[in-house]
Design an enzyme around this catalytic site. Structure first.
Site, mmCIF file in Angstrom:
data_model
loop_
_atom_site.group_PDB
_atom_site.id
_atom_site.type_symbol
_atom_site.label_atom_id
_atom_site.label_comp_id
_atom_site.label_asym_id
_atom_site.label_seq_id
_atom_site.Cartn_x
_atom_site.Cartn_y
_atom_site.Cartn_z
ATOM 1 N N LYS A 1 8.972 -7.617 49.410
ATOM 2 C CA LYS A 1 9.176 -6.458 50.276
ATOM 3 C C LYS A 1 7.897 -5.639 50.286
ATOM 4 O O LYS A 1 7.449 -5.147 49.256
ATOM 5 C CB LYS A 1 10.344 -5.621 49.769
ATOM 6 C CG LYS A 1 10.563 -4.366 50.611
ATOM 7 C CD LYS A 1 11.847 -3.684 50.281
ATOM 8 C CE LYS A 1 11.997 -2.413 51.088
ATOM 9 N NZ LYS A 1 13.239 -1.716 50.783
ATOM 10 N N LYS B 1 10.253 -9.331 53.814
ATOM 11 C CA LYS B 1 10.489 -8.150 54.646
ATOM 12 C C LYS B 1 9.233 -7.297 54.730
ATOM 13 O O LYS B 1 8.645 -7.047 53.685
ATOM 14 C CB LYS B 1 11.625 -7.350 53.999
ATOM 15 C CG LYS B 1 11.966 -6.066 54.692
ATOM 16 C CD LYS B 1 13.001 -5.343 53.895
ATOM 17 C CE LYS B 1 13.214 -4.005 54.538
ATOM 18 N NZ LYS B 1 13.915 -3.107 53.685
HETATM 19 C C1 PBG Z 1 15.804 0.722 51.293
HETATM 20 C C2 PBG Z 1 15.633 -0.153 52.461
HETATM 21 C C3 PBG Z 1 14.707 0.005 53.508
HETATM 22 C C4 PBG Z 1 15.028 -0.958 54.457
HETATM 23 C C5 PBG Z 1 16.089 -1.707 53.962
HETATM 24 N N1 PBG Z 1 16.447 -1.206 52.712
HETATM 25 C C6 PBG Z 1 13.665 1.041 53.754
HETATM 26 C C7 PBG Z 1 12.617 1.317 52.788
HETATM 27 O O1 PBG Z 1 12.341 0.555 51.865
HETATM 28 O O2 PBG Z 1 12.046 2.382 52.943
HETATM 29 C C8 PBG Z 1 14.315 -1.096 55.770
HETATM 30 C C9 PBG Z 1 15.041 -1.802 56.845
HETATM 31 C C10 PBG Z 1 14.500 -1.569 58.209
HETATM 32 O O3 PBG Z 1 13.443 -0.947 58.429
HETATM 33 O O4 PBG Z 1 15.168 -2.044 59.136
HETATM 34 N N2 PBG Z 1 15.449 0.340 50.073
#
Ligand code: PBG
Length: 337
Positions: free
Chosen positions: A202, A256
């Site tokens: 991520k 992601k």
């Molecule tokens: C939170 C989380 C995020 C997303 C999914 N879970 C945001 C972040 O890490 O700030 C993002 C998903 C998206 O942008 O569609 N931990």
């Protein structure tokens, strides 16, 4: 002596591109509704469908409406929903206690959906950001996001979610060691069958902006998440993250965001061969929708192309806000607009 040059190309790639039936026959990768996980935002209230400004076509749903969405997903052969809460700011605290409240929004929604549509899969995010008054995925003290203290909170959150009936837990917090802690806790508490899809790779991304609005975390966030989410310049590190998470008991892994990181998807699948997912995040969805709304691209064609690219890169499935629309197109169902 003059050379004889054949006037005809010996290979004609265009032969297999001439007709739609031929193109379909030789197609290497295709998208199915079974590949899709549909992220849904849950809010309080009854009979509420509240559009999210930065995500055209996406709304925050009260639990009764989320149950209807689950019924729609089942009819569209979408196997799984991912639920995210829009938490009342009054419930956000520095220690994020609401995260392990058995009756918080996502846990109540999970119970309601499971009661009404037992065969739909439910995935829940394990991270503190929707509940934390600092907007971070972990517990913050003196400006520092604390790793090991956060693990204790995530363990409690994960157990409450498993108890509510979540089929898949998605740790999205990027703390070190969280998969092992959650896996051990699940095993010790009779939730050995609850699956973990780790947000392994991520990245600290600008593409999460609309999501943070949707869950009401953007106003709260102090600073950025670069101290725990990955640096976009790194590729080999993603493979190390995946290796850690698998060794700690993850069943599936995720990359992601999606489109800017297809190289990572491909490397992860090639290296580990495990179920590999991509999250086509909010900013990716918003870009396609915005360009389409301006008449600059054909939105549905761009949507299908972007999702097919994930399959080509080796992903087994994709989390996407486009899920219901794609499914309608794949099943030849009428579209709302
Ligand atoms: C939170 C989380 C995020 C997303 C999914 N879970 C945001 C972040 O890490 O700030 C993002 C998903 C998206 O942008 O569609 N931990």
């Amino acid at each position: 002596m003059s050379q004889i040059v054949t006037p005809f190309p010996l290979r004609r790639a265009r032969r297999t591109r001439r007709t739609e039936w031929m193109r379909e026959m030789v197609r290497e990768h295709r998208l199915s509704t079974r590949d899709l996980i549909w992220p849904i935002f849950i809010r309080d209230g009854e009979n509420v469908t509240e559009p999210v400004d930065a995500l055209p076509g996406v709304s925050r749903l009260s639990i009764d409406q989320a149950v209807l969405a689950a019924e729609e997903a089942a009819a569209l052969e979408i196997p799984c929903l991912a639920l995210f809460p829009y938490t009342d700011p009054a419930l956000k605290t520095p220690e994020a206690e609401e995260a392990w409240n058995p009756d918080n929004l996502v846990n109540r929604a999970t119970r309601a959906i499971k009661a009404a549509v037992p065969d739909i899969g439910i995935m829940l995010d394990v991270a503190l950001d929707p509940y934390n008054s600092d907007g971070h995925d972990g517990i913050v003290r003196d400006g520092e996001v604390l790793n090991d203290e956060t693990l204790l909170a995530l363990e409690k959150q994960a157990l409450a979610q498993a108890d509510a009936g979540a089929d898949i837990l998605g740790p999205s917090d990027m703390m070190d060691g969280r998969i092992g802690v959650i896996r051990q806790a699940l095993e010790r508490n009779d939730f050995g069958q609850t699956a973990i899809m780790s947000y392994s790779a991520k990245y600290a991304s600008a593409f999460y902006g609309p999501f943070r609005d949707a869950v009401g975390a953007s106003g709260a966030l102090k600073g950025d998440k670069k101290g725990y989410q990955m640096d976009p310049g790194n590729g080999a590190e993603a493979l190390r993250e995946v290796a850690h998470d698998l060794s700690e008991g993850a069943d599936m892994v995720m990359v992601k965001p999606g489109m800017p990181y297809l190289d990572i998807c491909q490397r992860v699948k090639a290296e580990f061969g495990v179920p590999t997912f991509a999250y086509q995040v909010s900013g990716e969805y918003a870009m396609i929708r915005a360009a389409a709304q301006n008449g600059w691209i054909d939105g549905d064609a761009a949507m299908m192309e972007s999702l097919t690219a994930f399959k080509r890169a080796g992903c087994d499935g994709i989390l996407s806000y486009f899920a219901p629309r794609v499914a309608r197109i794949l099943l030849d169902e009428p579209l709302d607009d």
